[in-house]
Design a protein around this motif. Structure first.
Motif, mmCIF file in Angstrom:
data_model
loop_
_atom_site.group_PDB
_atom_site.id
_atom_site.type_symbol
_atom_site.label_atom_id
_atom_site.label_comp_id
_atom_site.label_asym_id
_atom_site.label_seq_id
_atom_site.Cartn_x
_atom_site.Cartn_y
_atom_site.Cartn_z
ATOM 1 N N VAL A 158 0.836 -1.200 0.000
ATOM 2 C CA VAL A 158 0.000 0.000 0.000
ATOM 3 C C VAL A 158 0.874 1.254 0.000
ATOM 4 O O VAL A 158 1.936 1.282 0.613
ATOM 5 C CB VAL A 158 -0.963 0.028 1.205
ATOM 6 N N ALA A 159 0.430 2.257 -0.697
ATOM 7 C CA ALA A 159 1.144 3.534 -0.756
ATOM 8 C C ALA A 159 0.399 4.591 0.039
ATOM 9 O O ALA A 159 -0.836 4.625 0.054
ATOM 10 C CB ALA A 159 1.281 3.994 -2.207
ATOM 11 N N TYR A 160 1.159 5.427 0.720
ATOM 12 C CA TYR A 160 0.579 6.522 1.492
ATOM 13 C C TYR A 160 1.403 7.780 1.239
ATOM 14 O O TYR A 160 2.570 7.707 0.861
ATOM 15 C CB TYR A 160 0.552 6.189 2.988
ATOM 16 N N ALA A 161 0.792 8.937 1.443
ATOM 17 C CA ALA A 161 1.454 10.213 1.146
ATOM 18 C C ALA A 161 1.890 10.956 2.399
ATOM 19 O O ALA A 161 2.294 12.111 2.323
ATOM 20 C CB ALA A 161 0.538 11.105 0.307
ATOM 21 N N ASN A 162 1.782 10.299 3.554
ATOM 22 C CA ASN A 162 2.156 10.920 4.828
ATOM 23 C C ASN A 162 1.370 12.200 5.094
ATOM 24 O O ASN A 162 1.921 13.252 5.404
ATOM 25 C CB ASN A 162 3.657 11.199 4.892
ATOM 26 N N GLU A 163 0.070 12.077 4.977
ATOM 27 C CA GLU A 163 -0.826 13.208 5.166
ATOM 28 C C GLU A 163 -1.881 12.835 6.205
ATOM 29 O O GLU A 163 -2.780 12.032 5.944
ATOM 30 C CB GLU A 163 -1.488 13.588 3.842
ATOM 31 N N ALA A 164 -1.733 13.378 7.405
ATOM 32 C CA ALA A 164 -2.703 13.107 8.466
ATOM 33 C C ALA A 164 -3.988 13.905 8.214
ATOM 34 O O ALA A 164 -3.930 15.019 7.712
ATOM 35 C CB ALA A 164 -2.104 13.508 9.817
ATOM 36 N N PRO A 165 -5.150 13.314 8.529
ATOM 37 C CA PRO A 165 -5.348 12.023 9.186
ATOM 38 C C PRO A 165 -5.680 10.884 8.221
ATOM 39 O O PRO A 165 -6.258 9.883 8.628
ATOM 40 C CB PRO A 165 -6.555 12.319 10.079
ATOM 41 N N TYR A 166 -5.293 11.020 6.951
ATOM 42 C CA TYR A 166 -5.712 10.041 5.940
ATOM 43 C C TYR A 166 -4.788 8.831 5.885
ATOM 44 O O TYR A 166 -5.243 7.690 5.866
ATOM 45 C CB TYR A 166 -5.823 10.728 4.581
ATOM 46 N N GLY A 167 -3.484 9.047 5.830
ATOM 47 C CA GLY A 167 -2.518 7.966 5.844
ATOM 48 C C GLY A 167 -1.157 8.547 6.161
ATOM 49 O O GLY A 167 -0.647 9.369 5.402
#
Length: 298
Positions: free
Chosen positions: A55-64
């Protein structure tokens, strides 16, 4: 059938904890940097056999986002629950800058984008979206005590309130669509600027998604967030839904994901229990008739 708008942007919130475009967290990104370029999207049997999904995440709280070496947020929490129900025990995370998420998915670097990405026709042309996993109703950040008694954009107009909005964001259109004069709208560059403007009295309220404002309020004392509401533009409700993103050709996994997702979004108590710590609640559960197929053609 409900009419749905074309979305022009993802949900706004400050990126956190990203340093130099990479995360230096021991163990978090191991076994995640190999690029499986080309080829078909992994099927559910393959994911079950290997025991993990990338899984990829963009380091953007509170989403991922990453915190203390752990992948947290709305999307990873929800996706972990769903994939475990499908027999895939582990999420293996890979960080990407926001603009690199879809190209990385297309290149086979990962199987799913877990970043709270808004569903838009442009993105649908390149990927496969799940059904909506949340909506982003709008809210107002105001001084503690809400001295102007603001509840929505109609009340802000009636009170002659000065409203802050993010530069380039859709909220300005919401404000003008509600009849608020351009002279009563102030443009700000980032969420913290909005909070600071309310504190300093430069604006009476800061307009953004309730999810983003509730997260912002955790680090800003003396402010409160109104109850969320769904604005309308030309009579069309602006839901701003987001979902998981899969590679084209990955219909089998996407469809299995959707079946488990529906079980969660149909159970309000379970949804809130899973996601409340990230600012999601009953007001962010997608309406049953809000469908990705309609959003992709908006």
């Amino acid at each position: 059938m409900t009419s749905f708008p074309q979305l022009s942007r993802r949900v706004f919130l400050t990126r956190t904890a990203a340093v130099g475009g990479a995360l230096t967290v021991p163990g978090l990104l191991t076994a995640c940097s190999r690029t499986d370029a080309g080829g078909e999207a992994a099927g559910l049997d393959k994911l079950k056999e290997q025991g993990y999904v990338r899984v990829a995440y963009a380091n953007e709280a509170p989403y991922g986002y990453e915190e203390d070496g752990q992948l947290k947020g709305e999307a990873p929490t929800l996706h972990r629950e769903i994939f475990q129900a499908l027999g895939v025990a582990e999420l293996r995370p890979a960080f990407s800058e926001w603009d690199g998420l879809i190209p990385g998915l297309q290149a086979g670097k990962y199987d799913v984008i877990s970043a709270g990405m808004a569903i838009t026709p442009e993105r649908c042309a390149k990927t496969l979206f799940s059904e909506p996993e949340f909506i982003s109703p709008t809210a107002l950040m105001v001084e503690q005590g809400n001295p102007k008694d603001l509840t929505d954009l109609a009340s802000a107009k009636d009170a002659g309130a000065v409203i802050g909005v993010m530069s380039g964001a859709v909220e300005k259109g919401y404000a003008t669509g509600a009849g608020i004069a351009d002279g009563d709208i102030r443009t700000l560059q980032k969420p913290q600027d909005g909070a600071d403007a309310v504190k300093a009295g430069r604006v009476d309220a800061f307009l953004l998604t309730g999810i983003s404002l509730n997260w912002l309020a955790k680090n800003n004392s003396g402010l409160e967030v109104t109850r969320s509401f769904v604005p309308e533009v030309d009579g069309v409700k602006q839901y701003s839904p987001g979902g998981a993103v899969f590679r084209q050709g990955g219909e089998e996994v996407r469809d299995a994901f959707n079946r488990e997702l529906k079980k969660i979004t149909s159970d309000r108590g379970r949804y809130v229990q899973l996601l409340s710590e990230y600012g999601f609640g009953e007001d962010t559960i997608p309406p049953a008739d809000l469908r990705t197929a309609d959003l992709c053609q908006a």
